[in-house]
Scaffold this motif. Structure first.
Motif, PDB file in Angstrom:
ATOM      1  N   GLY A 180      40.519  36.523  42.284  1.00 38.53           N
ATOM      2  CA  GLY A 180      40.037  35.832  43.617  1.00 38.53           C
ATOM      3  C   GLY A 180      40.901  37.019  44.736  1.00 38.53           C
ATOM      4  O   GLY A 180      40.992  36.605  45.447  1.00 38.53           O
ATOM      5  N   ILE A 202      43.606  38.774  49.570  1.00 33.79           N
ATOM      6  CA  ILE A 202      43.233  37.378  49.171  1.00 33.79           C
ATOM      7  C   ILE A 202      41.655  36.214  49.601  1.00 33.79           C
ATOM      8  O   ILE A 202      41.501  35.971  50.404  1.00 33.79           O
ATOM      9  N   ASN A 207      43.377  31.682  42.758  1.00 39.26           N
ATOM     10  CA  ASN A 207      43.594  33.434  43.039  1.00 39.26           C
ATOM     11  C   ASN A 207      44.865  33.819  41.771  1.00 39.26           C
ATOM     12  O   ASN A 207      45.170  32.592  41.252  1.00 39.26           O
TER      13      ASN A 207
END
Length: 230
Positions: A180, A202, A207
């Motif tokens: 992610g 990110i 994530n």
């Protein structure tokens, strides 16, 4: 369970790298307990929030050497604990030891970095040292937030726009996996001295960060933005 374990403490030290005044006020307002390490008191005393405790050798604050001035704050409920100038621990480490002994498990650490690179580096190392003792310490300045993450699996908070995410370690046996992120990793052997895990982003709120280690260490996680960012 000690009720204080669910509370959050705010530690303000003497480094000049501090959040914006608005952010400082919000953190002071939310803190369950405020402790200042020496000159950190100078950075907080102008805000309209109580200060629970001040510790240190009082060699760097502009006013703490004056007992008459300290008396004014004692009447407001602030306690002062003086230590010798020649001592084994820095004022910041003394404050963290006090918070740990009181039973706190989460601390926001302000003023941990500044013009003294030796103190800045020492304070960063304290994040790992106290994590291993059960105290989650998160350091924050105007453009950076840092925490130490021991071995485990994490979903990291989505940062604001323009914020980079970087990872570092001092442990020789750390393996880092990222999903992610702009740059994903799969069991990457992260070592001190590599820039492979610097300046990532990110991309997903779902994530996944996984830290594997054989030596009981972990990674330093930095959220950083450029100085010209608001």
């Amino acid at each position: 369970m000690n009720p204080i374990e669910k509370q959050k403490a705010l530690l303000v030290a003497g480094g000049e790298d501090l959040p914006t005044p608005d952010r400082m006020a919000r953190l002071l307002d939310k803190a369950d307990y405020v402790i200042c390490a020496d000159r950190g008191f100078d950075f907080v005393k102008g805000y309209d929030f109580p200060i629970d405790r001040v510790v240190g050798d009082f060699d760097s604050s502009s006013r703490l050497a004056d007992p008459v001035y300290r008396k004014i704050w004692e009447e407001k409920g602030t306690s002062f604990e003086s230590f010798p100038t020649h001592k084994d621990d820095t004022d910041s480490e003394l404050a963290l030891k006090i918070l740990l002994n009181m039973g706190f498990r989460e601390v926001i650490f302000l003023g941990g970095t500044g013009s003294r690179l030796d103190h800045s580096f020492s304070n960063l190392l304290l994040l790992e040292a106290f994590s291993k003792r059960g105290l989650d310490v998160r350091m924050e300045g105007r453009n950076n937030q840092v925490r130490f993450l021991p071995a485990g699996s994490y979903e990291l908070e989505m940062p604001g726009e323009g914020v980079y995410v970087s990872f570092f370690t001092l442990d020789p046996e750390v393996y880092l996996s990222l999903k992610g992120f702009e740059y994903n990793l799969d069991q990457f052997h992260l070592v001190a001295g590599t820039s492979r895990a610097v300046s990532n982003h990110i991309l997903s709120p779902h994530n996944r960060l996984e830290v594997r280690t054989q030596g009981g260490g972990g990674v330093y996680c930095f959220y950083s933005k450029d100085g010209n960012e608001a």
